[in-house]
Design an enzyme around this catalytic site. Structure first.
Site, PDB file in Angstrom:
ATOM      1  N   THR A  71       0.887  -1.286   0.041  1.00 45.19           N
ATOM      2  CA  THR A  71      -0.005   0.029  -0.080  1.00 45.19           C
ATOM      3  C   THR A  71       0.837   1.208   0.106  1.00 45.19           C
ATOM      4  OG1 THR A  71      -1.710  -1.045   1.067  1.00 45.19           O
ATOM      5  CG2 THR A  71      -1.756   1.338   1.326  1.00 45.19           C
ATOM      6  N   ASN A 149      -5.673  -9.367  -7.647  1.00 47.17           N
ATOM      7  CA  ASN A 149      -5.863 -10.092  -6.496  1.00 47.17           C
ATOM      8  C   ASN A 149      -7.259 -10.786  -6.204  1.00 47.17           C
ATOM      9  OD1 ASN A 149      -6.433  -7.090  -6.477  1.00 47.17           O
ATOM     10  ND2 ASN A 149      -7.359  -7.618  -4.603  1.00 47.17           N
ATOM     11  N   GLN A 179       0.553  -9.307  -6.128  1.00 46.43           N
ATOM     12  CA  GLN A 179       0.011 -10.666  -6.118  1.00 46.43           C
ATOM     13  C   GLN A 179       0.863 -11.649  -7.017  1.00 46.43           C
ATOM     14  OE1 GLN A 179      -1.886 -12.056  -4.399  1.00 46.43           O
ATOM     15  NE2 GLN A 179      -3.122 -10.294  -3.154  1.00 46.43           N
ATOM     16  N   GLY A 200       5.818  -8.128   1.304  1.00 45.91           N
ATOM     17  CA  GLY A 200       6.660  -9.321   2.043  1.00 45.91           C
ATOM     18  C   GLY A 200       5.399 -10.339   2.288  1.00 45.91           C
ATOM     19  N   HIS A 201       4.363 -10.045   2.992  1.00 45.15           N
ATOM     20  CA  HIS A 201       3.311 -11.052   3.699  1.00 45.15           C
ATOM     21  C   HIS A 201       2.635 -11.838   2.571  1.00 45.15           C
ATOM     22  CE1 HIS A 201      -0.789  -8.882   3.688  1.00 45.15           C
ATOM     23  NE2 HIS A 201       0.108  -7.943   3.272  1.00 45.15           N
ATOM     24  N   CYS A 326      -8.940  -6.526   1.970  1.00 45.13           N
ATOM     25  CA  CYS A 326      -8.875  -5.300   2.322  1.00 45.13           C
ATOM     26  C   CYS A 326     -10.360  -4.710   2.338  1.00 45.13           C
ATOM     27  CB  CYS A 326      -8.132  -4.177   1.638  1.00 45.13           C
ATOM     28  SG  CYS A 326      -6.352  -4.991   1.801  1.00 45.13           S
TER      29      CYS A 326
END
Ligand code: PLP
Length: 391
Positions: A71, A149, A179, A200-201, A326
């Site tokens: 983001t 996504n 993604q 990263g996540h 989100c």
């Protein structure tokens, strides 16, 4: 039993990434800006991390900036270009971008900027002819995601890049690669890209670390000022534990990318084949060929609302999503599926299944049969209620 098919929302942290983070927190915890040995060791580790990403992305390490998330990377580009080029400049983004691109464009629109959305077809792929008509010499930025996504649709970035550089040579071409990074190869040179965002996540690193690639010479002003970290572009003491975990995670992804991708494709194909056999009314929202990423699939179960299906599957230990994480808590139908022109019945019953290298074909078989059980239970209940109402 627990089956996690929501890897586009987030992934579990790999053991190697967690080890790297723990080491950076407990032992090698120096601040890269400190002038003593512990600081120098952290500075060295940071440079090594940057070089690792640069190697896999095939770019210069000075072009890599660590951020706090995808983001933030997207916001730096959207808001930064707007700030640098002013209100006369045009901004084009696809109609299916993640909220971290879409919301900044809404903010820019309300502040008087010229923003337009590139339409997509029914499969959720951008319309290149529209892009060609919309982009021109006044275009400052074009932002298009690599993999969507919600649907997994892979966007035609090579063709988009060719069009942008021929009709809008001044424009910065930014890719949201959150993604796709770590699961599909990225080809910034082939796409003629200037900037890209990663996170990263989504690839087994912790939450709270991201990356921005900015090609040398691309002029975007810093939004966060302070101690001058990240070549003065993004101040703030570096999140070393997460950066080093992200580096360990990316090493793992790149060392087995093809086989991981093939394994996720098998999981997806097994899920879809079984669902089609057991629930013939279900439909895929997105492409059916190799323009669909292996790790994301969006499927509608007509007649059953997404939230009902989601929670019924959860009761069986299966975690999926009704859209992007989100926006999952908003009651509005998916903006992405709406942009694809799908009807309400399909939009209201859509679920996203997303995979990681830790998922198995056996899990896919189980999930399909659990989904069929849910459909049978709910249809049985609805038929019973209808019969009762007729009496
Ligand atoms: N872009 C896309 C395509 C995403 O899917 C996401 C997260 O779901 C983001 C950006 C935001 O990334 P982060 O969660 O790191 O802020």
């Amino acid at each position: 039993m627990e089956i996690y098919f929501d890897n586009s929302a987030t992934t579990c942290v790999s053991a190697k990434a967690a080890d790297a983070a723990l080491r950076a927190m407990r032992e090698d915890f120096g601040n890269p800006s400190s002038v003593h040995g512990k600081g120098a060791a952290a500075f060295h580790a940071l440079n090594e991390a940057r070089s690792t990403f640069a190697k896999y992305l095939n770019v210069a390490s000075q072009e890599i900036y660590f951020t706090s998330c995808g983001t933030e990377s997207n916001n730096i580009v959207l808001q930064g270009v707007a700030k640098a080029r002013g209100k006369g400049a045009k901004i084009l983004v696809s109609a299916i971008e993640h909220p971290s691109v879409y919301e900044p464009t809404r903010y820019l629109l309300s502040s008087g900027y010229d923003v337009s959305y590139i339409p997509v077809n029914q499969e959720g792929i951008i319309q290149l002819d529209a892009l060609e008509k919309m982009a021109d010499h006044d275009t400052a930025l074009v932002s298009i995601m690599h993999v969507n996504n919600e649907t997994g649709a892979i966007q035609p970035l090579r063709s988009a890049g060719d069009i942008i550089k021929s009709v809008a040579p001044q424009a910065i071409f930014h890719i949201d690669a959150v993604q796709s990074f770590g699961r599909l190869p990225l080809d910034f040179a082939g796409w003629k890209a200037d900037a890209a965002s990663m996170s990263g996540h989504k690839i087994h690193a912790p939450k709270g670390v991201g990356l921005l690639w900015l090609k040398k010479g691309v002029n975007i002003p810093a939004l966060i000022l302070g101690g001058g970290q990240e070549y003065g572009f993004r101040s703030g003491t570096e999140n070393m534990s997460s950066i080093l975990a992200f580096t360990a995670a990316v090493e793992e992804c790149y060392s087995d990318m093809d086989s991981n991708y093939a394994a996720m494709q098998k999981v997806k194909d097994t899920l879809w084949e079984n669902l089609q056999r057991l629930i013939p009314s279900c439909t895929i929202n997105g492409p059916l060929d190799d323009r669909a990423a292996a790790h994301i699939v969006n499927i509608s179960f007509p007649g059953i609302r997404s939230e009902v299906m989601l929670h019924s599957l959860e009761a069986k230990g299966i975690f999926v999503s009704a859209g992007s994480a989100c926006t999952a808590k908003s009651s509005k139908g998916s903006r992405i599926l709406t942009a694809m022109g799908l009807d309400d019945a399909r939009i209201d019953s859509a679920l996203r299944f997303s995979f990681s290298r830790y998922n198995t074909v056996e899990e896919a078989v189980y999930v399909a049969s659990a989904a069929a059980d849910v459909v049978n239970e709910i249809s049985g209940f609805m038929n019973f209620t209808k019969r009762k109402q007729r009496r």
